[in-house]
Design a protein around this motif. Structure first.
Motif, short mmCIF file in Angstrom:
data_model
loop_
_atom_site.label_atom_id
_atom_site.label_comp_id
_atom_site.label_asym_id
_atom_site.label_seq_id
_atom_site.Cartn_x
_atom_site.Cartn_y
_atom_site.Cartn_z
N VAL A 257 11.02 -16.72 -3.79
CA VAL A 257 10.34 -16.04 -4.91
C VAL A 257 8.86 -15.84 -4.59
O VAL A 257 8.28 -14.78 -4.90
CB VAL A 257 10.53 -16.85 -6.21
N GLY A 258 8.23 -16.82 -3.97
CA GLY A 258 6.83 -16.65 -3.58
C GLY A 258 6.65 -15.51 -2.59
O GLY A 258 5.66 -14.77 -2.66
N ALA A 259 7.61 -15.34 -1.69
CA ALA A 259 7.55 -14.24 -0.73
C ALA A 259 7.67 -12.89 -1.42
O ALA A 259 7.04 -11.90 -1.00
CB ALA A 259 8.65 -14.40 0.31
N TYR A 260 8.46 -12.81 -2.48
CA TYR A 260 8.60 -11.55 -3.21
C TYR A 260 7.26 -11.07 -3.77
O TYR A 260 7.01 -9.87 -3.86
CB TYR A 260 9.59 -11.71 -4.37
N TYR A 261 6.40 -12.02 -4.16
CA TYR A 261 5.16 -11.66 -4.83
C TYR A 261 3.93 -11.72 -3.92
O TYR A 261 2.82 -11.41 -4.38
CB TYR A 261 4.92 -12.60 -6.02
N HIS A 262 4.09 -12.10 -2.66
CA HIS A 262 2.90 -12.40 -1.86
C HIS A 262 2.02 -11.18 -1.60
O HIS A 262 0.81 -11.31 -1.39
CB HIS A 262 3.32 -13.04 -0.52
N ASP A 263 2.59 -9.97 -1.63
CA ASP A 263 1.81 -8.77 -1.32
C ASP A 263 1.62 -7.85 -2.53
O ASP A 263 1.38 -6.65 -2.36
CB ASP A 263 2.49 -7.98 -0.20
N VAL A 264 1.71 -8.37 -3.73
CA VAL A 264 1.59 -7.50 -4.91
C VAL A 264 0.20 -6.88 -5.02
O VAL A 264 0.03 -5.86 -5.71
CB VAL A 264 1.92 -8.27 -6.21
N GLY A 265 -0.78 -7.45 -4.34
CA GLY A 265 -2.12 -6.88 -4.38
C GLY A 265 -2.20 -5.50 -3.77
O GLY A 265 -3.15 -4.74 -4.04
N LYS A 266 -1.21 -5.13 -2.95
CA LYS A 266 -1.21 -3.80 -2.34
C LYS A 266 -0.93 -2.70 -3.35
O LYS A 266 -1.04 -1.51 -3.03
CB LYS A 266 -0.18 -3.76 -1.21
N LEU A 267 -0.54 -3.08 -4.57
CA LEU A 267 -0.32 -2.08 -5.61
C LEU A 267 -1.59 -1.32 -5.96
O LEU A 267 -1.53 -0.17 -6.43
CB LEU A 267 0.23 -2.77 -6.88
N LYS A 268 -2.73 -1.93 -5.74
CA LYS A 268 -3.98 -1.29 -6.14
C LYS A 268 -4.30 -0.09 -5.24
O LYS A 268 -4.81 0.94 -5.70
CB LYS A 268 -5.12 -2.32 -6.09
N ARG A 269 -4.00 -0.23 -3.93
CA ARG A 269 -4.22 0.87 -2.98
C ARG A 269 -3.03 0.94 -2.03
O ARG A 269 -3.14 0.60 -0.85
CB ARG A 269 -5.51 0.65 -2.18
N PRO A 270 -1.87 1.35 -2.52
CA PRO A 270 -0.65 1.26 -1.70
C PRO A 270 -0.70 2.09 -0.43
O PRO A 270 -0.16 1.68 0.61
CB PRO A 270 0.44 1.75 -2.65
N TYR A 271 -1.34 3.26 -0.43
CA TYR A 271 -1.28 4.15 0.73
C TYR A 271 -2.29 3.80 1.81
O TYR A 271 -2.38 4.48 2.83
CB TYR A 271 -1.48 5.60 0.27
N PHE A 272 -3.04 2.73 1.60
CA PHE A 272 -3.90 2.23 2.66
C PHE A 272 -3.14 1.27 3.58
O PHE A 272 -3.72 0.74 4.52
CB PHE A 272 -5.12 1.53 2.08
N PHE A 273 -1.86 1.07 3.31
CA PHE A 273 -1.03 0.16 4.12
C PHE A 273 0.10 0.97 4.74
O PHE A 273 0.77 1.76 4.05
CB PHE A 273 -0.50 -0.98 3.25
N SER A 274 0.31 0.76 6.02
CA SER A 274 1.17 1.65 6.81
C SER A 274 2.60 1.72 6.29
O SER A 274 3.23 2.77 6.38
CB SER A 274 1.17 1.18 8.27
#
Length: 508
Positions: A315-332
């Motif tokens: 469950v922790g792994a599911y949420y570990h990258d939720v911060g990418k929601l703010k700028r999703p297209y800056f991540f490949s």
């Protein structure tokens, strides 16, 4: 009568008069004993009326009230001291058990949580025991403690609550027997509650065990079957289990929210894709969502292999990258085919700042959506103080080409903190290894294992694992598990031949 005649008469009577009735003390004592034994004792059961309001009180009723201590002073010192001593014994044994066998309960959950569970259990016991001792929901406190902590504490708590039932019912052995058996059954039935329905199923097990115990007591002669209240008692015995389950299910969310604790039930709910934050991740950053699922699979397998909390890790792994929601297209992983990479128009230092900001953004989002602190730790720690190597290398090349001097390495490192538990450390390793494995061409077993071992070694030498308690043996097991799972995910597929279909067979 003249004196000489009276003396003569008394002498005659005393000499000739013999007693025809003598006292047999032995036989008299025997008769008294038999008479006492033939008198049936007067039993006053809980719920029976001694005297009703408006009735004329008889001498027999007064005698019963005096015998029960209900006449005279309203407060008796002996009763107060007895209740105080019972409370001290109950609390003392509980504190001793926790201090000797479960010190982690104090460290992880805190004394206020333990005290709240104990007080709530005793209050509910007191309320329902006033109706009937067979309605005492010992299983409620046991289910609650077994779910919040473990079954060992739940079993001990069952014994402690059974003593409390004894105090509340005048130490009636029948009530205490049903209480201890139902409590132990609850501790054994709540093995690992993955959903709330399993707690309700445990309540049915408690009912079956309680009914069997009641039957054994009847067979042993401890209970009378010709009593008018027997059917009422049987009903109370049957409904105690389901009642305890309902109380436990209703109380768990309160303890989870007030004390910010995680139970398997809560983790299962958080893993639901319909959770608002996960649903946003799925729709707004599908690449990150898929990456998180893959990291969860890797991390869960590794955590299970070394005996860590596999469910919490997933469950922790599911949420570990939720911060990418703010700028999703800056991540490949979220950049669609044909989309320009925004980093091509940015300086390496600015790109690194944007990339590293997803940790802080994730913590803010998690708090906004009221995620538990233990899940926020995965977001906060999954990069530790690692280096954003791609943009650091690019900045170093630009500096060398432009003769701008050395690049500050710490400007390209995450702020941390480093992982503080096995679970967050496993997610850190799984996160970096899953991303690296995707860039691996021709992923055969040898190359995959080399990649996994090198990534783990890099994190170890970079001191990212210093604060967690992973051992070298566990790191070796984690590496083996990662390799096996990744080989299953990136296995080669056969190339299906294109079938040639003749025009006449196609009806053309």
């Amino acid at each position: 009568i003249p004196d000489h005649v009276g003396r003569l008469f008394c002498a005659f009577v005393g000499k000739n008069l013999q007693p025809n009735l003598t006292l047999n003390k032995e036989e008299t004592d025997k008769k008294i004993k038999m008479a006492i034994e033939s008198v049936e004792p007067v039993k006053i059961r809980r719920g029976d009326y001694i005297v009703r309001r408006g009735d004329i009180v008889t001498e027999e009723q007064i005698a019963i009230l005096e015998k029960m201590g209900m006449m005279g002073s309203s407060i008796r010192i002996t009763e107060v001291l007895g209740a105080l001593l019972s409370a001290l014994i109950f609390c003392g044994f509980t504190a001793a058990y926790v201090g000797v066998y479960n010190t982690d309960l104090i460290e992880k959950k805190g004394i206020p949580l333990i005290a709240s569970v104990v007080i709530l259990s005793l209050v509910v016991l007191k309320i329902l025991c006033s109706i009937s001792g067979f309605l005492a929901p010992v299983a409620f406190g046991v289910m609650l403690s077994s779910t919040l902590w473990d079954r060992k504490f739940g079993t001990f708590f069952a014994a402690a609550l059974s003593i409390a039932v004894g105090v509340m019912t005048g130490f009636d052995v029948v009530y205490m027997t049903v209480a201890i058996t139902s409590g132990i059954a609850a501790a054994l039935a709540v093995k690992q509650a993955w959903n709330r329905a399993q707690i309700l199923q445990a309540g049915l097990v408690v009912s079956v065990v309680s009914v069997l115990t009641y039957g054994f007591l009847v067979m042993a002669g401890a209970l009378a079957t010709d009593d008018v209240g027997v059917w009422r008692d049987i009903l109370f015995v049957v409904i105690t289990g389901p009642l305890s389950s309902v109380l436990a299910v209703g109380s768990l969310p309160v303890f989870e929210s007030v004390f910010d604790i995680i139970t398997p039930l809560k983790l299962i709910e958080l893993s639901n894709p319909e959770q608002p934050l996960l649903h946003r991740l799925l729709l707004e950053a599908p690449g990150t969502y898929h990456h998180s699922i893959m990291v969860g699979n890797l991390a869960e397998a590794a955590a299970w292999a070394i005996g860590a909390d596999s469910l919490l890790t997933r469950v922790g792994a599911y949420y570990h990258d939720v911060g990418k929601l703010k700028r999703p297209y800056f991540f490949s992983e979220n950049q669609m085919f044909g989309m320009d990479n925004p980093h091509d128009k940015m300086s390496p230092s600015l790109s690194a700042t944007v990339i590293m900001a997803h940790v802080k953004d994730g913590v803010e989002l998690a708090k906004e959506y009221n995620l538990p602190e233990v899940i926020i730790d995965f977001i906060r720690e999954h990069h530790g103080t690692t280096l954003v190597s791609y943009f650091y290398a690019k900045a170093a090349e630009d500096a060398e080409a432009g003769n701008h001097g050395n690049v500050d390495e710490w400007s390209f490192r995450y702020e941390g903190p480093r992982p503080s538990s096995k679970e967050t450390a496993i997610v850190m390793l799984a996160d970096s290894i899953e991303a690296a494995a995707r860039s691996l061409s021709n992923p055969n077993p040898a190359r995959m294992e080399t990649l996994v071992r090198r990534m783990i070694q890099d994190r170890l030498m970079d001191h990212q694992l210093d604060k967690c308690d992973l051992t070298l043996k566990e790191l070796d097991i984690i590496g083996q598990t990662f390799t096996q799972v990744l080989l299953g995910l990136f296995h080669s597929r056969i190339e299906y031949p294109t079938m040639k279909i003749e025009d006449d067979e196609r009806g053309q």
